[in-house]
Design a protein around this motif. Sequence first.
Motif, short mmCIF file in Angstrom:
data_model
loop_
_atom_site.label_atom_id
_atom_site.label_comp_id
_atom_site.label_asym_id
_atom_site.label_seq_id
_atom_site.Cartn_x
_atom_site.Cartn_y
_atom_site.Cartn_z
N ALA A 174 -5.39 -11.53 1.88
CA ALA A 174 -5.23 -12.32 3.32
C ALA A 174 -5.92 -11.40 3.94
O ALA A 174 -6.86 -11.89 5.18
N LEU A 175 -6.10 -10.18 4.05
CA LEU A 175 -6.81 -9.32 4.67
C LEU A 175 -8.18 -9.08 4.52
O LEU A 175 -9.11 -8.58 5.18
N GLY A 176 -8.41 -9.34 3.31
CA GLY A 176 -10.02 -9.22 2.94
C GLY A 176 -10.33 -8.04 2.78
O GLY A 176 -11.55 -7.68 2.78
N GLN A 177 -9.39 -7.15 2.30
CA GLN A 177 -9.98 -5.58 2.06
C GLN A 177 -8.83 -5.10 1.10
O GLN A 177 -7.46 -5.25 1.26
N PRO A 178 -9.10 -3.97 0.38
CA PRO A 178 -8.18 -3.33 -0.40
C PRO A 178 -7.14 -2.55 0.37
O PRO A 178 -7.46 -2.08 1.42
N LEU A 179 -5.71 -2.27 -0.24
CA LEU A 179 -4.91 -1.81 0.58
C LEU A 179 -5.10 -0.15 -0.13
O LEU A 179 -4.85 -0.08 -1.42
N GLN A 180 -4.51 0.63 0.87
CA GLN A 180 -4.54 2.24 0.36
C GLN A 180 -3.14 2.71 0.49
O GLN A 180 -2.44 2.54 1.38
N TYR A 181 -2.66 3.29 -0.68
CA TYR A 181 -1.06 3.48 -0.82
C TYR A 181 -0.97 4.84 -0.07
O TYR A 181 -1.74 5.64 0.15
N VAL A 182 0.26 4.63 0.82
CA VAL A 182 0.58 5.88 1.72
C VAL A 182 1.56 6.62 1.12
O VAL A 182 1.58 7.83 0.94
N ARG A 183 2.74 6.07 0.83
CA ARG A 183 3.94 6.48 0.19
C ARG A 183 4.94 5.59 -0.09
O ARG A 183 5.04 4.38 0.33
N GLY A 184 6.02 6.01 -0.68
CA GLY A 184 7.19 5.42 -1.44
C GLY A 184 7.28 5.03 -2.69
O GLY A 184 6.36 5.28 -3.31
N ARG A 185 8.54 4.78 -3.05
CA ARG A 185 8.70 4.54 -4.55
C ARG A 185 8.26 3.13 -4.94
O ARG A 185 8.11 2.14 -4.08
#
Length: 111
Positions: A53-64
């Motif tokens: 939907a955003l047209g770009q890859p997501l970068q992991y920040v933190r979390g389980r």
Amino acid sequence: MKRAMLAAGMMLLPISAQAEPFGTVPPRQPFVATSSNNTPLAFGMDAEQTARALGQPLQYVRGRPGNEIYLALRNIGGSGLIPYRHRLFLQFRHGRLAGWKEDYGENWMWE
């Protein structure tokens, strides 16, 4: 002739009433409104649907696993010396989009 001018003035009156006063800054558009996509973000999307939907890859920040925070960076230009990017943080709960927050950050150059 007077009737034509009166009619034209009456038609323009509602349009001018909606215009912003001179010298005011228009409100800042949210991240998802300035994207060039036509698929809005919606609660319950998974990470792959959100990236599409955003047209770009997501970068992991933190979390389980399943409860992560991702970051979407959108480069909107800027000067040749200082790039300007919008940052959108995406919160996922149980693998589904639960919320997002735009971070304008601060321009260190003008502090």
